[in-house]
Design a protein around this motif. Structure first.
Motif, PDB file in Angstrom:
ATOM      1  N   SER A 123      64.248 -34.397  46.743  1.00  0.00           N
ATOM      2  CA  SER A 123      64.509 -34.033  45.346  1.00  0.00           C
ATOM      3  C   SER A 123      64.962 -35.238  44.532  1.00  0.00           C
ATOM      4  O   SER A 123      64.559 -35.418  43.367  1.00  0.00           O
ATOM      5  CB  SER A 123      65.579 -32.939  45.279  1.00  0.00           C
TER       6      SER A 123
ATOM      7  N   ALA B 121      67.639 -30.029  39.693  1.00  0.00           N
ATOM      8  CA  ALA B 121      67.301 -29.579  41.050  1.00  0.00           C
ATOM      9  C   ALA B 121      68.118 -30.328  42.096  1.00  0.00           C
ATOM     10  O   ALA B 121      68.600 -29.733  43.070  1.00  0.00           O
ATOM     11  CB  ALA B 121      65.811 -29.767  41.308  1.00  0.00           C
TER      12      ALA B 121
ATOM     13  N   ILE C  63      55.198 -38.628  43.043  1.00  0.00           N
ATOM     14  CA  ILE C  63      55.859 -37.469  42.433  1.00  0.00           C
ATOM     15  C   ILE C  63      55.494 -36.199  43.193  1.00  0.00           C
ATOM     16  O   ILE C  63      56.360 -35.380  43.548  1.00  0.00           O
ATOM     17  CB  ILE C  63      55.467 -37.338  40.956  1.00  0.00           C
TER      18      ILE C  63
ATOM     19  N   ALA D 213      61.948 -37.327  43.756  1.00  0.00           N
ATOM     20  CA  ALA D 213      61.114 -36.688  42.733  1.00  0.00           C
ATOM     21  C   ALA D 213      61.653 -37.009  41.343  1.00  0.00           C
ATOM     22  O   ALA D 213      60.891 -37.374  40.429  1.00  0.00           O
ATOM     23  CB  ALA D 213      61.071 -35.171  42.955  1.00  0.00           C
ATOM     24  N   ALA D 214      62.980 -36.920  41.162  1.00  0.00           N
ATOM     25  CA  ALA D 214      63.590 -37.247  39.873  1.00  0.00           C
ATOM     26  C   ALA D 214      63.390 -38.715  39.530  1.00  0.00           C
ATOM     27  O   ALA D 214      63.080 -39.068  38.375  1.00  0.00           O
ATOM     28  CB  ALA D 214      65.081 -36.902  39.904  1.00  0.00           C
TER      29      ALA D 214
ATOM     30  N   THR E  20      62.286 -27.949  40.688  1.00  0.00           N
ATOM     31  CA  THR E  20      61.443 -28.979  41.295  1.00  0.00           C
ATOM     32  C   THR E  20      59.970 -28.711  41.037  1.00  0.00           C
ATOM     33  O   THR E  20      59.190 -29.621  40.748  1.00  0.00           O
ATOM     34  CB  THR E  20      61.689 -29.048  42.814  1.00  0.00           C
TER      35      THR E  20
ATOM     36  N   TRP F 218      59.734 -39.311  38.420  1.00  0.00           N
ATOM     37  CA  TRP F 218      59.478 -38.783  37.072  1.00  0.00           C
ATOM     38  C   TRP F 218      60.071 -39.720  36.023  1.00  0.00           C
ATOM     39  O   TRP F 218      59.489 -39.918  34.946  1.00  0.00           O
ATOM     40  CB  TRP F 218      60.056 -37.382  36.899  1.00  0.00           C
TER      41      TRP F 218
ATOM     42  N   SER G 275      64.635 -31.439  34.384  1.00  0.00           N
ATOM     43  CA  SER G 275      64.465 -30.365  35.356  1.00  0.00           C
ATOM     44  C   SER G 275      64.712 -30.846  36.782  1.00  0.00           C
ATOM     45  O   SER G 275      65.437 -30.199  37.555  1.00  0.00           O
ATOM     46  CB  SER G 275      63.053 -29.782  35.231  1.00  0.00           C
ATOM     47  N   THR G 276      64.140 -31.984  37.158  1.00  0.00           N
ATOM     48  CA  THR G 276      64.286 -32.467  38.538  1.00  0.00           C
ATOM     49  C   THR G 276      65.698 -32.969  38.817  1.00  0.00           C
ATOM     50  O   THR G 276      66.189 -32.844  39.944  1.00  0.00           O
ATOM     51  CB  THR G 276      63.261 -33.568  38.848  1.00  0.00           C
TER      52      THR G 276
ATOM     53  N   SER H 226      58.096 -33.986  45.502  1.00  0.00           N
ATOM     54  CA  SER H 226      58.367 -32.647  44.977  1.00  0.00           C
ATOM     55  C   SER H 226      58.086 -31.559  46.009  1.00  0.00           C
ATOM     56  O   SER H 226      58.626 -30.444  45.911  1.00  0.00           O
ATOM     57  CB  SER H 226      57.523 -32.387  43.725  1.00  0.00           C
TER      58      SER H 226
ATOM     59  N   TRP I  23      51.170 -33.349  46.774  1.00  0.00           N
ATOM     60  CA  TRP I  23      52.072 -32.199  46.921  1.00  0.00           C
ATOM     61  C   TRP I  23      51.710 -31.414  48.175  1.00  0.00           C
ATOM     62  O   TRP I  23      52.574 -30.988  48.944  1.00  0.00           O
ATOM     63  CB  TRP I  23      51.958 -31.319  45.673  1.00  0.00           C
TER      64      TRP I  23
ATOM     65  N   PRO J  14      58.009 -28.961  36.832  1.00  0.00           N
ATOM     66  CA  PRO J  14      57.363 -30.146  36.259  1.00  0.00           C
ATOM     67  C   PRO J  14      55.961 -30.399  36.808  1.00  0.00           C
ATOM     68  O   PRO J  14      55.049 -30.777  36.061  1.00  0.00           O
ATOM     69  CB  PRO J  14      58.324 -31.281  36.647  1.00  0.00           C
TER      70      PRO J  14
END
Length: 425
Positions: free
Chosen positions: A298, A408, A325, A301-302, A235, A305, A404-405, A329, A273, A238
């Motif tokens: 999570s 996660a 984002i 966040a994906a 998480t 992105w 990556s997300t 995250s 953030w 990125p």
């Protein structure tokens, strides 16, 4: 029975050590606004610039498990105060370096020393705050850290323009020495040293922490630890890769923005953030749940992105998008409380070190990997001695932020709820 420590004193003790985390976050994000200066001064391509920035992450990640064990053994005051002085030396070495090897050495030293900051702050929080406030406190920690990241955005960009990157970094090194002195003189590891009741778990007060080897073995044999290890790192990477290195070059080269505007956009991600940390941590504490809020944040966040990568948006809409984002995250902050609760109460330093290792470790891998992908798509364009990459090259590199997300989300999905209760052993 002794009285609990006054709230202001708890925040003061914790806040002073958090000053080291603030400095660490500033140094972590600083290369983004100095990217072109560093490429020019050291004659670097994308991969080598990624490696220079990632030297901080390499040593930071390697030091996480030793930091956790040292925090249990030495206590927060001695570990954080000494590390802060070492960080100041690293910053000055980096600012004075005449070759890439001096710059590498400085970044390695900075990363290795500030690596203790988050673990010592979590250790300190376990003594100075009640357990049902742990996620909230660590969320506030993310705010403080990200304020350091914000300082490494527009303010540092302006300082670099006025005074150059070397003088700007040197001044930050001198200030870091001052912080080290204050931590050493004022911080205490436990409220009992000031005559107040401790919030540490009864088994820790009675029996002390687990021996280092036992603590580490206990943490590393726990399946939950590894799910939360990868969830947090996948998480965070990125955000740290985009806001900490490649975001500003992308925005200046693809969207043709000036460096200050680009730094403002990446700072927006860091501010969101920061805000998301205490908000999502507080929601988790109030709900008495860890898995659900972590999973939902999570997922979003994906999703955001994905929008960033595949939706063609004018740059003004990048502000709310990167804010979303950053905010979602920040759910990774829940993972630190989560990991603490599913492990032995006498291994808090070890679990903090193991889980936090991934947050910087995966970013350390991602930054140069994305630089290599950019180099592979480089068409030979240069401006003022720095490489310029195409939009398609950035898209190829940034696709890994989405991958990556998504990974996660899968990690969090397989965790088991702790219901905000510390495990009894």
């Amino acid at each position: 029975m002794k009285n609990a420590p006054p709230v202001w004193l708890s925040w003061a003790m914790w806040g002073l050590v958090m000053g080291l985390y603030f400095i660490g976050f500033f140094q972590r994000m600083a290369p983004a606004v100095m990217a072109e200066d560093l490429m020019r001064d050291f004659n670097l391509g994308g991969a080598l610039l990624g490696n220079l920035s990632a030297m901080y992450f390499y040593s930071y990640a390697i030091m996480q498990i030793p930091s956790g064990l040292l925090a249990d053994r030495l206590g927060s005051r001695r570990l954080a105060g000494g590390a802060c002085a070492v960080a100041a030396c690293g910053i000055i070495i980096f600012s004075l370096g005449t070759s890439i090897w001096f710059a590498y050495a400085g970044r390695l030293l900075i990363g290795a020393s500030v690596a203790v900051a988050w673990v010592t702050c979590m250790k300190l929080a376990g003594h100075w705050f009640p357990p049902n406030r742990f996620a909230t406190v660590t969320g506030v920690g993310l705010v403080v850290g990200n304020l350091g990241g914000v300082l490494a955005g527009v303010p540092l960009s302006e300082a670099v323009s006025l005074f150059g990157w070397r003088m700007s970094m040197g001044a930050s090194g001198v200030l870091t020495f001052a912080v080290a002195l204050v931590i050493w003189l004022a911080v205490r590891d436990d409220p009992q040293e000031y005559g107040y009741r401790s919030y540490a778990h009864s088994s820790v007060l009675k029996n002390g922490n687990l021996p280092a080897g036992v603590a580490l073995r206990s943490v590393m044999l726990n399946r939950q630890t590894w799910l939360l290890f990868f969830a947090g790192g996948l998480t965070a990477a990125p955000v740290l890769t985009f806001a900490g290195l490649w975001g500003v070059p992308y925005l200046t080269q693809v969207h043709l923005l000036d460096r200050t505007t680009a730094a403002t956009i990446t700072s927006t991600m860091l501010i969101a953030w920061a805000v998301g940390g205490p908000v999502l941590g507080g929601i988790s504490d109030r709900l008495g749940r860890r898995k659900l809020p972590y999973l939902v944040s999570s997922f979003f966040a994906a999703l955001f992105w994905g929008v960033f990568l595949f939706a063609e948006l004018p740059y003004l809409l990048l502000y709310p998008l990167v804010a979303l984002i950053g905010f979602s995250s920040a759910g990774l902050i829940i993972g630190f409380a989560f990991a603490r609760e599913v492990n032995h109460p006498g291994a808090t330093g070890a679990v903090g070190g193991v889980v936090n290792m991934s947050v910087l470790g995966i970013a350390a891998i991602m930054q140069p990997v994305l630089g290599s992908i950019l180099d592979s798509g480089w068409e030979g364009a240069m401006v003022n001695g720095a490489r310029v990459y195409s939009e398609s090259a950035y898209l190829s590199a940034f696709s890994w932020l989405l991958v990556s997300t998504v990974l996660a989300v899968i990690m969090v999905l397989f965790t088991t709820e702790s219901f905000c209760r510390i495990r009894e052993d």
